[in-house]
Design a protein around this motif. Structure first.
Motif, PDB file in Angstrom:
ATOM      1  N   VAL A   4     -12.167 -14.152 -20.729  1.00  0.00           N
ATOM      2  CA  VAL A   4     -11.987 -12.775 -21.044  1.00  0.00           C
ATOM      3  C   VAL A   4     -12.945 -12.579 -22.231  1.00  0.00           C
ATOM      4  O   VAL A   4     -12.797 -13.243 -23.323  1.00  0.00           O
ATOM      5  CB  VAL A   4     -10.482 -12.398 -21.454  1.00  0.00           C
ATOM      6  N   ALA A   5     -13.960 -11.995 -21.911  1.00  0.00           N
ATOM      7  CA  ALA A   5     -15.127 -11.644 -23.052  1.00  0.00           C
ATOM      8  C   ALA A   5     -15.642 -13.121 -23.915  1.00  0.00           C
ATOM      9  O   ALA A   5     -15.885 -12.928 -24.964  1.00  0.00           O
ATOM     10  CB  ALA A   5     -14.498 -10.842 -24.275  1.00  0.00           C
ATOM     11  N   GLY A   6     -15.778 -14.109 -23.252  1.00  0.00           N
ATOM     12  CA  GLY A   6     -16.085 -15.269 -23.541  1.00  0.00           C
ATOM     13  C   GLY A   6     -17.386 -15.053 -24.224  1.00  0.00           C
ATOM     14  O   GLY A   6     -18.583 -14.388 -23.363  1.00  0.00           O
ATOM     15  N   GLY A   7     -17.754 -15.526 -25.560  1.00  0.00           N
ATOM     16  CA  GLY A   7     -19.247 -15.436 -25.845  1.00  0.00           C
ATOM     17  C   GLY A   7     -19.641 -14.262 -26.719  1.00  0.00           C
ATOM     18  O   GLY A   7     -20.395 -14.220 -27.298  1.00  0.00           O
ATOM     19  N   ALA A   8     -18.297 -13.307 -26.667  1.00  0.00           N
ATOM     20  CA  ALA A   8     -18.460 -11.974 -27.520  1.00  0.00           C
ATOM     21  C   ALA A   8     -17.822 -12.398 -29.014  1.00  0.00           C
ATOM     22  O   ALA A   8     -17.073 -13.048 -29.354  1.00  0.00           O
ATOM     23  CB  ALA A   8     -17.384 -10.918 -27.033  1.00  0.00           C
ATOM     24  N   TRP A   9     -18.679 -11.824 -30.007  1.00  0.00           N
ATOM     25  CA  TRP A   9     -18.265 -12.047 -31.392  1.00  0.00           C
ATOM     26  C   TRP A   9     -17.825 -11.006 -31.981  1.00  0.00           C
ATOM     27  O   TRP A   9     -17.897  -9.658 -31.523  1.00  0.00           O
ATOM     28  CB  TRP A   9     -19.711 -12.355 -32.364  1.00  0.00           C
ATOM     29  N   GLY A  10     -16.646 -11.005 -32.775  1.00  0.00           N
ATOM     30  CA  GLY A  10     -15.852  -9.770 -33.322  1.00  0.00           C
ATOM     31  C   GLY A  10     -14.918 -10.193 -34.370  1.00  0.00           C
ATOM     32  O   GLY A  10     -14.944 -11.472 -34.882  1.00  0.00           O
ATOM     33  N   LEU A  11     -14.160  -9.410 -34.548  1.00  0.00           N
ATOM     34  CA  LEU A  11     -12.898  -9.541 -35.624  1.00  0.00           C
ATOM     35  C   LEU A  11     -11.907 -10.345 -34.942  1.00  0.00           C
ATOM     36  O   LEU A  11     -11.778 -10.740 -33.642  1.00  0.00           O
ATOM     37  CB  LEU A  11     -12.373  -8.299 -35.984  1.00  0.00           C
ATOM     38  N   ILE A  12     -10.782 -10.780 -35.730  1.00  0.00           N
ATOM     39  CA  ILE A  12      -9.685 -11.647 -35.403  1.00  0.00           C
ATOM     40  C   ILE A  12      -8.839 -10.405 -34.298  1.00  0.00           C
ATOM     41  O   ILE A  12      -8.729  -9.430 -34.765  1.00  0.00           O
ATOM     42  CB  ILE A  12      -9.030 -11.970 -36.287  1.00  0.00           C
ATOM     43  N   THR A  13      -8.534 -10.870 -33.185  1.00  0.00           N
ATOM     44  CA  THR A  13      -7.747 -10.123 -32.420  1.00  0.00           C
ATOM     45  C   THR A  13      -6.536 -11.163 -31.600  1.00  0.00           C
ATOM     46  O   THR A  13      -6.890 -12.075 -31.378  1.00  0.00           O
ATOM     47  CB  THR A  13      -8.463  -9.129 -31.221  1.00  0.00           C
ATOM     48  N   GLY A  14      -5.718 -10.187 -31.492  1.00  0.00           N
ATOM     49  CA  GLY A  14      -4.496 -10.950 -30.506  1.00  0.00           C
ATOM     50  C   GLY A  14      -3.425 -10.105 -30.248  1.00  0.00           C
ATOM     51  O   GLY A  14      -3.306  -8.622 -30.482  1.00  0.00           O
ATOM     52  N   SER A  15      -2.636 -10.447 -29.070  1.00  0.00           N
ATOM     53  CA  SER A  15      -1.583  -9.668 -28.702  1.00  0.00           C
ATOM     54  C   SER A  15      -0.292  -9.621 -29.447  1.00  0.00           C
ATOM     55  O   SER A  15       0.113 -10.586 -30.181  1.00  0.00           O
ATOM     56  CB  SER A  15      -0.979 -10.349 -27.310  1.00  0.00           C
ATOM     57  N   ILE A  16       0.265  -8.507 -29.364  1.00  0.00           N
ATOM     58  CA  ILE A  16       1.695  -8.181 -29.942  1.00  0.00           C
ATOM     59  C   ILE A  16       2.747  -9.004 -29.063  1.00  0.00           C
ATOM     60  O   ILE A  16       2.810  -8.513 -27.849  1.00  0.00           O
ATOM     61  CB  ILE A  16       2.102  -6.849 -30.171  1.00  0.00           C
ATOM     62  N   GLU A  17       3.439  -9.705 -29.418  1.00  0.00           N
ATOM     63  CA  GLU A  17       4.377 -10.516 -28.463  1.00  0.00           C
ATOM     64  C   GLU A  17       5.655  -9.829 -28.700  1.00  0.00           C
ATOM     65  O   GLU A  17       5.942  -8.955 -29.448  1.00  0.00           O
ATOM     66  CB  GLU A  17       4.855 -11.992 -28.996  1.00  0.00           C
ATOM     67  N   PRO A  18       6.430  -9.662 -27.339  1.00  0.00           N
ATOM     68  CA  PRO A  18       7.805  -9.034 -27.628  1.00  0.00           C
ATOM     69  C   PRO A  18       8.709  -9.207 -28.749  1.00  0.00           C
ATOM     70  O   PRO A  18       8.737 -10.301 -29.228  1.00  0.00           O
ATOM     71  CB  PRO A  18       8.444  -9.613 -26.325  1.00  0.00           C
ATOM     72  N   GLY A  19       9.161  -8.224 -29.128  1.00  0.00           N
ATOM     73  CA  GLY A  19      10.066  -8.053 -30.488  1.00  0.00           C
ATOM     74  C   GLY A  19       9.260  -8.287 -31.644  1.00  0.00           C
ATOM     75  O   GLY A  19       9.744  -8.045 -32.838  1.00  0.00           O
ATOM     76  N   GLU A  20       7.802  -8.294 -31.865  1.00  0.00           N
ATOM     77  CA  GLU A  20       7.110  -8.256 -33.088  1.00  0.00           C
ATOM     78  C   GLU A  20       6.744  -6.703 -33.272  1.00  0.00           C
ATOM     79  O   GLU A  20       6.231  -6.266 -32.601  1.00  0.00           O
ATOM     80  CB  GLU A  20       5.785  -9.182 -32.779  1.00  0.00           C
ATOM     81  N   THR A  21       6.609  -6.795 -34.773  1.00  0.00           N
ATOM     82  CA  THR A  21       5.723  -5.338 -35.192  1.00  0.00           C
ATOM     83  C   THR A  21       4.406  -6.003 -35.164  1.00  0.00           C
ATOM     84  O   THR A  21       3.859  -7.014 -35.006  1.00  0.00           O
ATOM     85  CB  THR A  21       6.096  -5.015 -36.657  1.00  0.00           C
ATOM     86  N   ALA A  22       3.420  -4.675 -35.333  1.00  0.00           N
ATOM     87  CA  ALA A  22       2.024  -4.867 -35.520  1.00  0.00           C
ATOM     88  C   ALA A  22       1.604  -5.807 -36.454  1.00  0.00           C
ATOM     89  O   ALA A  22       0.804  -6.841 -36.607  1.00  0.00           O
ATOM     90  CB  ALA A  22       1.267  -3.794 -35.447  1.00  0.00           C
ATOM     91  N   ILE A  23       2.192  -5.828 -37.691  1.00  0.00           N
ATOM     92  CA  ILE A  23       2.216  -6.578 -38.883  1.00  0.00           C
ATOM     93  C   ILE A  23       2.611  -8.190 -38.632  1.00  0.00           C
ATOM     94  O   ILE A  23       1.809  -8.923 -39.080  1.00  0.00           O
ATOM     95  CB  ILE A  23       2.806  -6.104 -40.150  1.00  0.00           C
ATOM     96  N   GLU A  24       3.650  -8.236 -38.118  1.00  0.00           N
ATOM     97  CA  GLU A  24       4.056  -9.529 -37.832  1.00  0.00           C
ATOM     98  C   GLU A  24       2.961 -10.159 -36.783  1.00  0.00           C
ATOM     99  O   GLU A  24       2.699 -11.523 -37.109  1.00  0.00           O
ATOM    100  CB  GLU A  24       5.572  -9.672 -37.186  1.00  0.00           C
ATOM    101  N   ALA A  25       2.657  -9.466 -35.765  1.00  0.00           N
ATOM    102  CA  ALA A  25       1.548 -10.117 -34.893  1.00  0.00           C
ATOM    103  C   ALA A  25       0.028 -10.479 -35.695  1.00  0.00           C
ATOM    104  O   ALA A  25      -0.192 -11.522 -35.374  1.00  0.00           O
ATOM    105  CB  ALA A  25       1.313  -9.129 -33.806  1.00  0.00           C
TER     106      ALA A  25
END
Length: 162
Positions: free
Chosen positions: A43-64
């Protein structure tokens, strides 16, 4: 989080973060740097950018985002700000508009980064370097606002989340 915009659903299932190294405010100028990661994998291998990641079940965006920053870079964020921005893009396979809130954190100077399996390279970049390097249009547009609000001047107190 979900909603609708016309006939296209809205979805927020991921977060992004800018890590800025160096001084901010009037001292930041040309010496501040932003961390760029190069994605590995299908998924988007080789693309440069910010740190990104998924929000896991039960997490807030801040916790994620705190978890993702630690997992993807080895950096433990001790303060966190909202950029007041979201990266927005259309995800065709699910016919949804994806919204990703963008957060900002700081380190005193560029540090060594411990990458996880999701990235294969990192760079500490000037604003101009990041603009040229970043693969995603939404992140390139966000850079100007992030730089203005977090490098050219000290972040406003209302942006602090921790």
């Amino acid at each position: 989080m979900g909603g609708r915009y016309g006939d296209v659903p809205l979805r927020c299932r991921a977060v992004a973060a800018a890590i800025i190294a160096g001084p901010f405010g009037s001292e930041g100028g040309d010496t501040a740097r932003i961390l760029a990661l190069r994605r590995a994998g299908e998924v988007a291998g080789g693309a440069w950018g910010l740190i990104t990641g998924s929000i896991e079940p039960g997490e807030t965006a801040i916790e994620a985002i705190l978890r993702e920053v630690a997992e993807e870079t080895g950096i433990r964020a001790t303060e966190l700000f909202t950029a007041g921005l979201t990266e927005t893009f259309y995800f065709g396979p699910d016919n949804v508009l994806e919204l990703m809130p963008i957060f900002v954190t700081f380190v005193p100077e560029p540090v060594s980064v411990t990458l996880d399996h999701g990235s294969d390279q990192f760079r500490w970049c000037s604003l101009a370097e990041a603009r040229d390097l970043f693969s995603f249009a939404g992140q390139r547009r966000a850079l100007a606002d992030i730089w203005h609000d977090f490098v050219d001047r000290a972040p406003a107190p209302f942006r602090r989340l921790l």
